[in-house]
Design a protein around this motif. Structure first.
Motif, PDB file in Angstrom:
ATOM      1  N   ALA A  64       8.110   9.979  -4.941  1.00  0.00           N
ATOM      2  CA  ALA A  64       8.577   8.914  -4.065  1.00  0.00           C
ATOM      3  C   ALA A  64       7.358   8.395  -3.321  1.00  0.00           C
ATOM      4  CB  ALA A  64       9.613   9.452  -3.093  1.00  0.00           C
ATOM      5  N   LEU A  65       7.106   7.083  -3.435  1.00  0.00           N
ATOM      6  CA  LEU A  65       5.982   6.453  -2.745  1.00  0.00           C
ATOM      7  C   LEU A  65       6.517   5.759  -1.491  1.00  0.00           C
ATOM      8  CD1 LEU A  65       4.129   4.801  -5.760  1.00  0.00           C
ATOM      9  CD2 LEU A  65       3.966   7.138  -4.911  1.00  0.00           C
TER      10      LEU A  65
ATOM     11  N   ALA B 114       0.840  -1.206   0.000  1.00  0.00           N
ATOM     12  CA  ALA B 114       0.000   0.000   0.000  1.00  0.00           C
ATOM     13  C   ALA B 114       0.873   1.254   0.000  1.00  0.00           C
ATOM     14  CB  ALA B 114      -0.903  -0.006   1.233  1.00  0.00           C
ATOM     15  N   VAL B 115       0.323   2.314  -0.536  1.00  0.00           N
ATOM     16  CA  VAL B 115       0.999   3.609  -0.490  1.00  0.00           C
ATOM     17  C   VAL B 115       0.508   4.316   0.768  1.00  0.00           C
ATOM     18  CG1 VAL B 115       1.276   5.836  -1.643  1.00  0.00           C
ATOM     19  CG2 VAL B 115       1.135   3.737  -3.001  1.00  0.00           C
ATOM     20  N   ARG B 116       1.405   4.529   1.728  1.00  0.00           N
ATOM     21  CA  ARG B 116       1.026   5.217   2.954  1.00  0.00           C
ATOM     22  C   ARG B 116       1.080   6.733   2.749  1.00  0.00           C
ATOM     23  NH1 ARG B 116       5.027   4.645   7.652  1.00  0.00           N
ATOM     24  NH2 ARG B 116       5.928   6.394   6.561  1.00  0.00           N
ATOM     25  N   SER B 117       2.127   7.157   2.042  1.00  0.00           N
ATOM     26  CA  SER B 117       2.278   8.579   1.741  1.00  0.00           C
ATOM     27  C   SER B 117       3.122   8.704   0.479  1.00  0.00           C
ATOM     28  CB  SER B 117       2.925   9.324   2.917  1.00  0.00           C
ATOM     29  OG  SER B 117       4.232   8.843   3.145  1.00  0.00           O
ATOM     30  N   TYR B 118       3.310   9.904   0.030  1.00  0.00           N
ATOM     31  CA  TYR B 118       4.093  10.145  -1.180  1.00  0.00           C
ATOM     32  C   TYR B 118       4.654  11.556  -1.137  1.00  0.00           C
ATOM     33  CZ  TYR B 118       0.107  12.854  -2.713  1.00  0.00           C
ATOM     34  OH  TYR B 118      -0.893  13.790  -2.788  1.00  0.00           O
ATOM     35  N   ARG B 119       5.615  11.771  -1.995  1.00  0.00           N
ATOM     36  CA  ARG B 119       6.201  13.110  -2.153  1.00  0.00           C
ATOM     37  C   ARG B 119       6.461  13.315  -3.643  1.00  0.00           C
ATOM     38  NH1 ARG B 119      10.775  12.111   0.096  1.00  0.00           N
ATOM     39  NH2 ARG B 119      11.925  11.890  -1.832  1.00  0.00           N
ATOM     40  N   ILE B 120       5.975  14.401  -4.185  1.00  0.00           N
ATOM     41  CA  ILE B 120       6.251  14.729  -5.591  1.00  0.00           C
ATOM     42  C   ILE B 120       7.595  15.448  -5.618  1.00  0.00           C
ATOM     43  CG2 ILE B 120       5.528  16.073  -7.589  1.00  0.00           C
ATOM     44  CD1 ILE B 120       2.635  15.490  -6.789  1.00  0.00           C
ATOM     45  N   ASP B 121       8.552  14.832  -6.314  1.00  0.00           N
ATOM     46  CA  ASP B 121       9.913  15.368  -6.350  1.00  0.00           C
ATOM     47  C   ASP B 121      10.150  16.325  -7.502  1.00  0.00           C
ATOM     48  OD1 ASP B 121      10.722  13.912  -4.081  1.00  0.00           O
ATOM     49  OD2 ASP B 121      11.119  12.143  -5.306  1.00  0.00           O
TER      50      ASP B 121
END
Length: 147
Positions: A115-116, A93-100
Motif C-alpha cells: 500500500a503506497l 509522491a510516495v510519502r510512505s508504504y506498507r508491504i502487505d
C-alpha cells in the motif's frame, strides 16, 4: 573356545565408538539439512520482500533514479531511466508504504503487494513482480503501468 562369530573385546570398544560417531554425524546432517531446506523454502519471500522494500524506500525518499537502479534488466531494457523518472515523478509522491504480502511464484520469482501512501494520506494498492536478476532480487515488470 571362542566362536568365530564372537567379537573380541579389544574390537568391541572401537566399533561402539564408531557407531556412536556415525549416529551423531547422521543426526547433525539431518539438522543442518533441515535448516537449509527450511531456509531455502523461505528464501523467495525474504529476498522479494527486501528488494521491494529497497525499491519503495527509494521512492519514498524521492530517489526515483535510485529506484530505477533496483529494476531488473528486462524492465530497464523496455523503460529508459528518463522515462521512468518522468513517469514516476508525474504521479503523487510516495510519502510512505506498507508491504502487505509476499507470495512466491517460483524459486526465483514472487509477487509483492503493498500500500503506497501519498502526501494527502490516500493509500493506493500496488503489486509488483520481483525476480532474481544479475544475482540479486529486483523489481520487474513495468512499474509505470501499476497504481
Amino acid at each position: 573356545m571362542v566362536s568365530r562369530w564372537t567379537v573380541d573385546d579389544t574390537l568391541r570398544q572401537p566399533l561402539r565408538r564408531a557407531g556412536v560417531l556415525a549416529a551423531v554425524l547422521v543426526v547433525a546432517g539431518l539438522v543442518v539439512g533441515g535448516f537449509f531446506l527450511f531456509r531455502g523454502q523461505r528464501a523467495p519471500e525474504q529476498g522479494a520482500r527486501l528488494a521491494a522494500d529497497s525499491f519503495l524506500t527509494r521512492l519514498a525518499a524521492g530517489n526515483i533514479a535510485g529506484a530505477y537502479d533496483q529494476l531488473c534488466n528486462d524492465t530497464r531494457g523496455r523503460v529508459e531511466r528518463e522515462d521512468f523518472v518522468a513517469g514516476i515523478g508525474g504521479r503523487p509522491a510516495v510519502r510512505s508504504y506498507r508491504i502487505d504480502g509476499v507470495a512466491a511464484t517460483g524459486p526465483h520469482d514472487a509477487t509483492v503487494s503493498a500500500a503506497l501512501v501519498d502526501p494527502t494520506g490516500a493509500s493506493t494498492a500496488y503489486e509488483m513482480r520481483v525476480t532474481v536478476d544479475r544475482g540479486t532480487w529486483r523489481v520487474c515488470g513495468n512499474p509505470l503501468d501499476a497504481g
